[in-house]
Motif scaffolding. Structure first.
Motif, PDB file in Angstrom:
ATOM      1  N   SER A  39      24.319  81.825  27.644  1.00  0.00           N
ATOM      2  CA  SER A  39      22.855  81.367  27.463  1.00  0.00           C
ATOM      3  C   SER A  39      23.229  79.894  28.554  1.00  0.00           C
ATOM      4  N   ARG A  40      23.136  79.387  29.881  1.00  0.00           N
ATOM      5  CA  ARG A  40      23.213  78.576  30.168  1.00  0.00           C
ATOM      6  C   ARG A  40      22.588  77.112  30.239  1.00  0.00           C
ATOM      7  N   VAL A  41      21.296  77.318  28.694  1.00  0.00           N
ATOM      8  CA  VAL A  41      20.608  76.642  28.987  1.00  0.00           C
ATOM      9  C   VAL A  41      21.315  75.635  27.985  1.00  0.00           C
ATOM     10  N   LEU A  42      20.507  74.039  28.813  1.00  0.00           N
ATOM     11  CA  LEU A  42      21.107  72.997  27.063  1.00  0.00           C
ATOM     12  C   LEU A  42      19.462  72.041  26.689  1.00  0.00           C
ATOM     13  N   PRO A  43      19.096  73.149  25.418  1.00  0.00           N
ATOM     14  CA  PRO A  43      18.689  72.598  24.124  1.00  0.00           C
ATOM     15  C   PRO A  43      18.097  71.458  24.738  1.00  0.00           C
ATOM     16  N   ARG A  44      17.608  70.888  23.407  1.00  0.00           N
ATOM     17  CA  ARG A  44      17.657  69.302  22.958  1.00  0.00           C
ATOM     18  C   ARG A  44      18.394  69.647  21.545  1.00  0.00           C
ATOM     19  N   ILE A  45      17.751  70.236  20.553  1.00  0.00           N
ATOM     20  CA  ILE A  45      18.609  70.265  19.339  1.00  0.00           C
ATOM     21  C   ILE A  45      19.403  71.234  19.672  1.00  0.00           C
ATOM     22  N   PRO A  46      20.670  71.472  19.324  1.00  0.00           N
ATOM     23  CA  PRO A  46      21.601  71.488  19.203  1.00  0.00           C
ATOM     24  C   PRO A  46      21.458  73.115  18.622  1.00  0.00           C
ATOM     25  N   VAL A  47      22.325  74.409  19.265  1.00  0.00           N
ATOM     26  CA  VAL A  47      22.223  75.533  18.867  1.00  0.00           C
ATOM     27  C   VAL A  47      23.290  76.212  17.745  1.00  0.00           C
ATOM     28  N   ARG A  48      23.152  76.336  16.721  1.00  0.00           N
ATOM     29  CA  ARG A  48      24.084  77.897  16.107  1.00  0.00           C
ATOM     30  C   ARG A  48      24.638  78.970  16.243  1.00  0.00           C
ATOM     31  N   ALA A  49      25.721  78.743  16.998  1.00  0.00           N
ATOM     32  CA  ALA A  49      26.563  79.702  17.561  1.00  0.00           C
ATOM     33  C   ALA A  49      27.096  80.388  16.471  1.00  0.00           C
ATOM     34  N   ASN A  50      27.102  82.044  16.759  1.00  0.00           N
ATOM     35  CA  ASN A  50      28.591  82.400  16.426  1.00  0.00           C
ATOM     36  C   ASN A  50      29.193  82.615  17.335  1.00  0.00           C
ATOM     37  N   GLU A  51      30.492  82.972  16.039  1.00  0.00           N
ATOM     38  CA  GLU A  51      31.778  83.296  16.639  1.00  0.00           C
ATOM     39  C   GLU A  51      32.126  84.452  18.685  1.00  0.00           C
ATOM     40  N   GLY A  52      32.219  83.862  19.201  1.00  0.00           N
ATOM     41  CA  GLY A  52      32.423  84.936  20.742  1.00  0.00           C
ATOM     42  C   GLY A  52      30.888  84.317  21.638  1.00  0.00           C
ATOM     43  N   ASP A  53      29.775  83.897  20.704  1.00  0.00           N
ATOM     44  CA  ASP A  53      29.144  83.732  21.833  1.00  0.00           C
ATOM     45  C   ASP A  53      29.220  82.288  22.706  1.00  0.00           C
ATOM     46  N   ALA A  54      28.840  82.411  24.047  1.00  0.00           N
ATOM     47  CA  ALA A  54      28.907  81.924  25.136  1.00  0.00           C
ATOM     48  C   ALA A  54      28.053  80.379  25.468  1.00  0.00           C
ATOM     49  N   TYR A  55      28.388  79.209  25.354  1.00  0.00           N
ATOM     50  CA  TYR A  55      26.789  78.471  25.519  1.00  0.00           C
ATOM     51  C   TYR A  55      27.380  77.562  26.342  1.00  0.00           C
ATOM     52  N   VAL A  56      27.175  76.271  26.875  1.00  0.00           N
ATOM     53  CA  VAL A  56      27.352  75.261  27.909  1.00  0.00           C
ATOM     54  C   VAL A  56      27.611  74.206  26.144  1.00  0.00           C
ATOM     55  N   LEU A  57      28.313  72.995  26.727  1.00  0.00           N
ATOM     56  CA  LEU A  57      28.549  72.494  25.828  1.00  0.00           C
ATOM     57  C   LEU A  57      27.927  71.868  25.139  1.00  0.00           C
ATOM     58  N   GLY A  58      27.246  71.018  26.145  1.00  0.00           N
ATOM     59  CA  GLY A  58      25.704  69.887  25.911  1.00  0.00           C
ATOM     60  C   GLY A  58      25.192  71.089  24.716  1.00  0.00           C
ATOM     61  N   ALA A  59      24.874  72.215  24.692  1.00  0.00           N
ATOM     62  CA  ALA A  59      23.797  72.816  23.502  1.00  0.00           C
ATOM     63  C   ALA A  59      24.712  73.572  22.179  1.00  0.00           C
ATOM     64  N   LEU A  60      26.056  72.914  21.909  1.00  0.00           N
ATOM     65  CA  LEU A  60      27.191  73.322  20.605  1.00  0.00           C
ATOM     66  C   LEU A  60      26.976  71.648  19.624  1.00  0.00           C
ATOM     67  N   PRO A  61      27.040  71.993  18.274  1.00  0.00           N
ATOM     68  CA  PRO A  61      26.762  70.490  17.854  1.00  0.00           C
ATOM     69  C   PRO A  61      28.369  70.002  17.556  1.00  0.00           C
ATOM     70  N   ILE A  62      28.621  69.423  16.975  1.00  0.00           N
ATOM     71  CA  ILE A  62      29.565  68.174  17.234  1.00  0.00           C
ATOM     72  C   ILE A  62      30.750  69.107  16.125  1.00  0.00           C
ATOM     73  N   GLY A  63      32.321  69.481  16.107  1.00  0.00           N
ATOM     74  CA  GLY A  63      32.480  70.413  15.126  1.00  0.00           C
ATOM     75  C   GLY A  63      32.767  71.794  15.291  1.00  0.00           C
ATOM     76  N   THR A  64      32.941  72.461  16.773  1.00  0.00           N
ATOM     77  CA  THR A  64      32.776  73.443  16.706  1.00  0.00           C
ATOM     78  C   THR A  64      33.903  73.221  17.609  1.00  0.00           C
ATOM     79  N   LEU A  65      34.277  74.483  17.315  1.00  0.00           N
ATOM     80  CA  LEU A  65      35.744  75.153  17.763  1.00  0.00           C
ATOM     81  C   LEU A  65      35.714  76.319  18.783  1.00  0.00           C
ATOM     82  N   VAL A  66      35.949  76.217  19.935  1.00  0.00           N
ATOM     83  CA  VAL A  66      35.874  76.396  20.964  1.00  0.00           C
ATOM     84  C   VAL A  66      37.342  76.531  22.365  1.00  0.00           C
ATOM     85  N   HIS A  67      36.944  78.006  22.739  1.00  0.00           N
ATOM     86  CA  HIS A  67      37.829  78.419  23.814  1.00  0.00           C
ATOM     87  C   HIS A  67      37.281  78.358  25.416  1.00  0.00           C
TER      88      HIS A  67
END
Length: 295
Positions: free
Chosen positions: A149-177
């Protein structure tokens, strides 16, 4: 009278030899084209050429191994490349796109496999009637459901491993590649096996990510990133084990530099050093003082 004739004959023969050498050099120089040997780097790979078709496909692509040579002139450019097992190339879909509004799209992992042309494992995923390859994460397995998803929400999403989101939607401390350099250009950063980046903080509309090299990069909050650590974590700590396996990997040995007993880095058999005598130089005693009654 014989010496002048001998010197004359020697001068004639030397002149003939020098003329012949000049003739041969001129012929060789004229027969060879004036080629400029390229230098490695500048985004040019001398290991293989992948024959890409016009449209994306999951069919394994044919590869031409270069063995460190320039494809145009055939001259050796990179000396450390050579040999290697023949592989097929799997085309990775670097763009993990999703809707800009509404729920995320879901994709199913069909198979996780090894790829000979890269260090990390790859995964075959499908959505609808379309198939594509992506880089597999550490714990990804067949049957997993991935969200994009490319949605930029007001509250960070709780993503699972392998999910793809915009950086602004992920909480601080998330591991990304597989982070995009610009929104919509596909994942460019962090592709190697076992690597990951960490979201450290948010600065207005910029996201600060710590790269595997511990450097800090600032990305736009709309850049896509895949959550999790890349697969094949043990790749960097696995010993090669034998020279033959090193050749399978496509590495040409640096021949002649190492010998076991007398080489550059080998074990040198030298005669033992002579015995060194260790002695303790103690303090010498003072001379005895003799006292007499005589002045």
């Amino acid at each position: 009278m014989a010496l002048p004739k001998l010197f004359a004959n020697l001068t004639i023969t030397t002149n003939l030899i020098s003329r012949r050498a000049i003739n041969v050099c001129a012929i060789n120089f004229a027969s060879k084209p004036s080629l400029i040997k390229p230098k490695p780097g500048f985004g040019i790979a001398y290991r293989r050429i992948v024959h890409f078709p016009e449209e994306y496909t999951v069919k394994p692509l044919n590869v031409t191994n270069l063995a460190g040579r320039d494809p145009v002139s055939g001259r050796l450019v990179a000396k450390g490349i050579g040999g290697g097992i023949k592989h097929k190339y799997h085309w990775i879909a670097w763009l993990r796109d999703g809707p800009k509004e509404g729920p995320p799209i879901e994709e199913k992992v069909i198979q996780v496999m090894e790829d000979g042309c890269r260090t990390a494992h790859i995964a075959l995923i499908g959505v609808g009637d379309k198939l594509k390859y992506i880089l597999a994460t550490e714990n990804m397995k067949a049957g997993d459901i991935l969200k994009s998803s490319r949605v930029l929400p007001r509250i960070p999403v709780r993503a699972n491993e392998g999910d793809a989101y915009v950086l602004g939607a992920l909480p601080i401390g998330t591991l990304v590649h597989c982070i995009e350099k610009e929104p919509g250009y596909g994942g460019l950063y962090i592709h190697a096996a076992g690597t990951f980046g960490t979201i450290l903080r948010k600065n207005n509309d910029r996201i600060i990510v710590q790269m595997p090299s511990k450097r800090l990069f600032s990305f736009d909050q709309h850049c896509m990133a895949v959550v999790g650590r890349l697969s094949n974590v043990e790749h960097g700590s696995t010993p090669i084990g034998s020279p033959q396996r090193n050749r399978w990997l496509g590495n040409r040995p640096r021949s002649g530099l190492w010998k076991r007993k007398d080489g550059r880095h080998g074990r040198k058999i030298k005669p033992p050093k002579p015995i060194k005598e260790i002695s303790f130089a103690g303090k010498k005693g003072q001379n005895a003082i003799q006292l007499t009654m005589c002045p």
